[in-house]
Design an enzyme around this catalytic site. Structure first.
Site, PDB file in Angstrom:
ATOM      1  N   LYS A 109       0.826  -1.215   0.000  1.00 32.73           N
ATOM      2  CA  LYS A 109       0.000   0.000   0.000  1.00 32.73           C
ATOM      3  C   LYS A 109       0.857   1.261   0.000  1.00 32.73           C
ATOM      4  O   LYS A 109       0.534   2.234  -0.665  1.00 32.73           O
ATOM      5  CB  LYS A 109      -0.970  -0.005   1.191  1.00 32.73           C
ATOM      6  CG  LYS A 109      -2.059  -1.058   1.015  1.00 32.73           C
ATOM      7  CD  LYS A 109      -3.122  -1.028   2.085  1.00 32.73           C
ATOM      8  CE  LYS A 109      -4.159  -2.125   1.791  1.00 32.73           C
ATOM      9  NZ  LYS A 109      -5.326  -2.091   2.595  1.00 32.73           N
ATOM     10  N   LYS A 192      -5.050 -10.500  -6.916  1.00 32.35           N
ATOM     11  CA  LYS A 192      -6.353 -10.553  -6.227  1.00 32.35           C
ATOM     12  C   LYS A 192      -7.252  -9.408  -6.685  1.00 32.35           C
ATOM     13  O   LYS A 192      -6.763  -8.330  -7.047  1.00 32.35           O
ATOM     14  CB  LYS A 192      -6.167 -10.523  -4.706  1.00 32.35           C
ATOM     15  CG  LYS A 192      -5.807  -9.174  -4.125  1.00 32.35           C
ATOM     16  CD  LYS A 192      -6.066  -9.112  -2.612  1.00 32.35           C
ATOM     17  CE  LYS A 192      -5.891  -7.667  -2.138  1.00 32.35           C
ATOM     18  NZ  LYS A 192      -6.333  -7.389  -0.809  1.00 32.35           N
ATOM     19  N   LYS A 195     -10.043  -3.248  -4.591  1.00 32.18           N
ATOM     20  CA  LYS A 195     -10.634  -1.958  -4.985  1.00 32.18           C
ATOM     21  C   LYS A 195      -9.570  -0.983  -5.467  1.00 32.18           C
ATOM     22  O   LYS A 195      -9.816  -0.173  -6.331  1.00 32.18           O
ATOM     23  CB  LYS A 195     -11.452  -1.362  -3.847  1.00 32.18           C
ATOM     24  CG  LYS A 195     -10.635  -0.957  -2.646  1.00 32.18           C
ATOM     25  CD  LYS A 195     -11.495  -0.225  -1.659  1.00 32.18           C
ATOM     26  CE  LYS A 195     -10.687   0.165  -0.441  1.00 32.18           C
ATOM     27  NZ  LYS A 195     -10.379  -0.974   0.440  1.00 32.18           N
TER      28      LYS A 195
HETATM   29  N1  AQP Z   1      -9.793 -10.615  -3.606  1.00 31.77           N
HETATM   30  C1  AQP Z   1     -10.147 -11.039  -2.395  1.00 31.77           C
HETATM   31  N2  AQP Z   1     -10.391 -12.343  -2.199  1.00 31.77           N
HETATM   32  C2  AQP Z   1     -10.774 -12.802  -0.963  1.00 31.77           C
HETATM   33  N3  AQP Z   1     -10.933 -11.991   0.109  1.00 31.77           N
HETATM   34  C3  AQP Z   1     -10.701 -10.683  -0.046  1.00 31.77           C
HETATM   35  N4  AQP Z   1     -10.774  -9.629   0.797  1.00 31.77           N
HETATM   36  C4  AQP Z   1     -10.442  -8.491   0.137  1.00 31.77           C
HETATM   37  N5  AQP Z   1     -10.144  -8.784  -1.155  1.00 31.77           N
HETATM   38  C5  AQP Z   1     -10.295 -10.137  -1.302  1.00 31.77           C
HETATM   39  C6  AQP Z   1     -11.187  -9.729   2.196  1.00 31.77           C
HETATM   40  O1  AQP Z   1     -12.214  -8.791   2.430  1.00 31.77           O
HETATM   41  C7  AQP Z   1     -12.208  -8.436   3.819  1.00 31.77           C
HETATM   42  C8  AQP Z   1     -12.387  -6.948   3.980  1.00 31.77           C
HETATM   43  O2  AQP Z   1     -11.225  -6.327   3.523  1.00 31.77           O
HETATM   44  P1  AQP Z   1     -10.919  -4.817   3.712  1.00 31.77           P
HETATM   45  O3  AQP Z   1     -11.993  -4.100   4.344  1.00 31.77           O
HETATM   46  O4  AQP Z   1      -9.561  -4.679   4.300  1.00 31.77           O
HETATM   47  O5  AQP Z   1     -10.890  -4.455   2.253  1.00 31.77           O
HETATM   48  P2  AQP Z   1      -9.588  -4.305   1.532  1.00 31.77           P
HETATM   49  O6  AQP Z   1      -8.530  -5.293   1.920  1.00 31.77           O
HETATM   50  O7  AQP Z   1      -9.280  -2.896   1.721  1.00 31.77           O
HETATM   51  O8  AQP Z   1     -10.101  -4.686   0.139  1.00 31.77           O
HETATM   52  P3  AQP Z   1      -9.169  -4.553  -1.017  1.00 31.77           P
HETATM   53  O9  AQP Z   1      -9.965  -4.481  -2.227  1.00 31.77           O
HETATM   54  O10 AQP Z   1      -8.155  -5.642  -0.906  1.00 31.77           O
HETATM   55  O11 AQP Z   1      -8.552  -3.126  -0.726  1.00 31.77           O
HETATM   56  P4  AQP Z   1      -7.155  -2.594  -1.128  1.00 31.77           P
HETATM   57  O12 AQP Z   1      -7.146  -2.619  -2.622  1.00 31.77           O
HETATM   58  O13 AQP Z   1      -7.142  -1.218  -0.532  1.00 31.77           O
HETATM   59  O14 AQP Z   1      -6.161  -3.547  -0.505  1.00 31.77           O
HETATM   60  C9  AQP Z   1     -10.878  -8.941   4.391  1.00 31.77           C
HETATM   61  O15 AQP Z   1     -11.127 -10.078   5.178  1.00 31.77           O
HETATM   62  C10 AQP Z   1     -10.088  -9.327   3.163  1.00 31.77           C
HETATM   63  O16 AQP Z   1      -9.229 -10.414   3.428  1.00 31.77           O
END
Ligand code: AQP
Length: 329
Positions: A109, A192, A195
């Protein structure tokens, strides 16, 4: 059982739902479950206040639409329970700088933002997550694979604290379902679905127009072969579609492989697009119903915060006492 989700994205994406929220719904039936919208984590990157407020309510509405039942679980917003920040500070003081520097989520990040723009909050957010989990004495944490390292850190810090100050915290384990541990980007199935990293075509947002969702499924990247078979290494695109369809339809991957024998990728995509539309259409409607009734939402959150605080305050008081803080008279 404890887990959280960020309110930052607006709509949840398919990875959030299949990797985490779907399990939350099932586990509220069998566990004493605490689920929260982690707004303190959201501010590790800049947030517009009005958007953050709206997105927090939107996240709660989606969790309810997905099937969380406030009678069966404790649903709350992280900032409503100040003990998170308080125990977070304690855990910061127990974490090595090198240890925190090894967190791959932070590395990814901060690299995306540029190290100079990344905040100290982003650096220590895995430690706040440790506090989130330990406050509720959770023994299981349902998350996607990307969170495994943070659960390891939680275990290390719980054991460190218990070793130094006496048995205080339950040492948690990750609860990660193999089939949905990682949902991949539809356009680049090597990474993966996320967002921040996925392109719009590779990312399925649950609140998108169902027609757009069906279109994205139909243009998902597969391979030049024609056989529908699960092979994550050689056929990542097809395997991703099979995993998603298997979870949404309740059929095993093996049964799906058998039923698609002799059929082309078009058939698989058509069926998955249909399954997606069937899932997201009522989900969108239910989310809107909750959004239209902010008083009910807020009263669910007030009750959730009260229940969460009762547990969190007890753990924090015990922690402070073990560490030698004078009790406030
Ligand atoms: N691609 C994925 N496959 C399975 N699980 C996933 N999670 C996120 N992406 C995947 C799971 O969603 C839960 C909430 O995560 P969060 O609120 O931390 O969302 P995030 O990680 O910010 O989602 P992103 O899209 O992965 O964000 P960025 O791009 O900012 O890193 C968690 O349990 C996570 O494991």
């Amino acid at each position: 059982m404890l887990s959280g989700i960020q309110p930052t994205a607006g709509s949840f994406h398919l990875g959030n739902y299949l990797g985490a929220v779907r399990q939350w719904v099932a586990l509220q039936e069998t566990h004493d479950a605490f689920y929260m919208v982690v707004d303190l984590h959201a501010i590790t990157v800049p947030q517009d206040p009005a958007e953050l407020r709206a997105n927090t309510r939107l996240a709660v509405a989606q969790l309810l639409a997905a099937g969380l039942d406030p009678e069966r679980c404790t649903l709350f917003v992280q900032s409503h329970v100040p003990e998170h920040a308080q125990l977070g500070w304690v855990m910061n003081c127990l974490t090595g700088f090198g240890e925190a520097s090894r967190m791959t989520q932070f590395k990814d990040k901060s690299a995306k933002q540029g190290v100079d723009r990344a905040t100290v909050g982003l650096f220590t957010y895995p430690v706040l997550q440790v506090a989130d989990i330990l406050l509720y004495q959770a023994n299981q944490v349902p998350v996607g694979e990307d969170q495994r390292q943070h659960i390891e850190l939680t275990r290390d810090l719980a054991e460190r604290f218990n070793g130094r100050f006496g048995q205080t915290f339950t040492v948690p384990a990750p609860y990660i379902l193999k089939e949905t541990a990682k949902i991949y980007d539809l356009q680049d199935p090597a990474v993966k679905m996320s967002k921040s990293a996925s392109t719009p075509k590779g990312l399925i947002n649950l609140l998108d127009d169902p027609k757009a969702t069906a279109k994205k499924v139909k243009s998902a990247v597969t391979d030049t072969d024609t056989v529908i078979r699960f092979d994550a290494e050689k056929k990542p695109g097809v395997s991703n579609l099979l995993s998603i369809l298997s979870t949404l339809s309740g059929s095993s991957v093996e049964d799906l492989e058998r039923s698609y024998e002799g059929k082309g990728y078009g058939a698989l995509k058509t069926d998955l697009a249909e399954a997606m539309v069937e899932f997201v259409t009522p989900f969108r409607a239910r989310t809107q119903e909750y959004l239209d009734d902010p008083e009910t939402l807020d009263s669910i959150l007030a009750k959730g915060a009260e229940k969460a605080r009762a547990v969190a305050a007890e753990t924090l008081a015990q922690t402070y006492d073990r560490m030698g803080f004078l009790p406030a008279k």
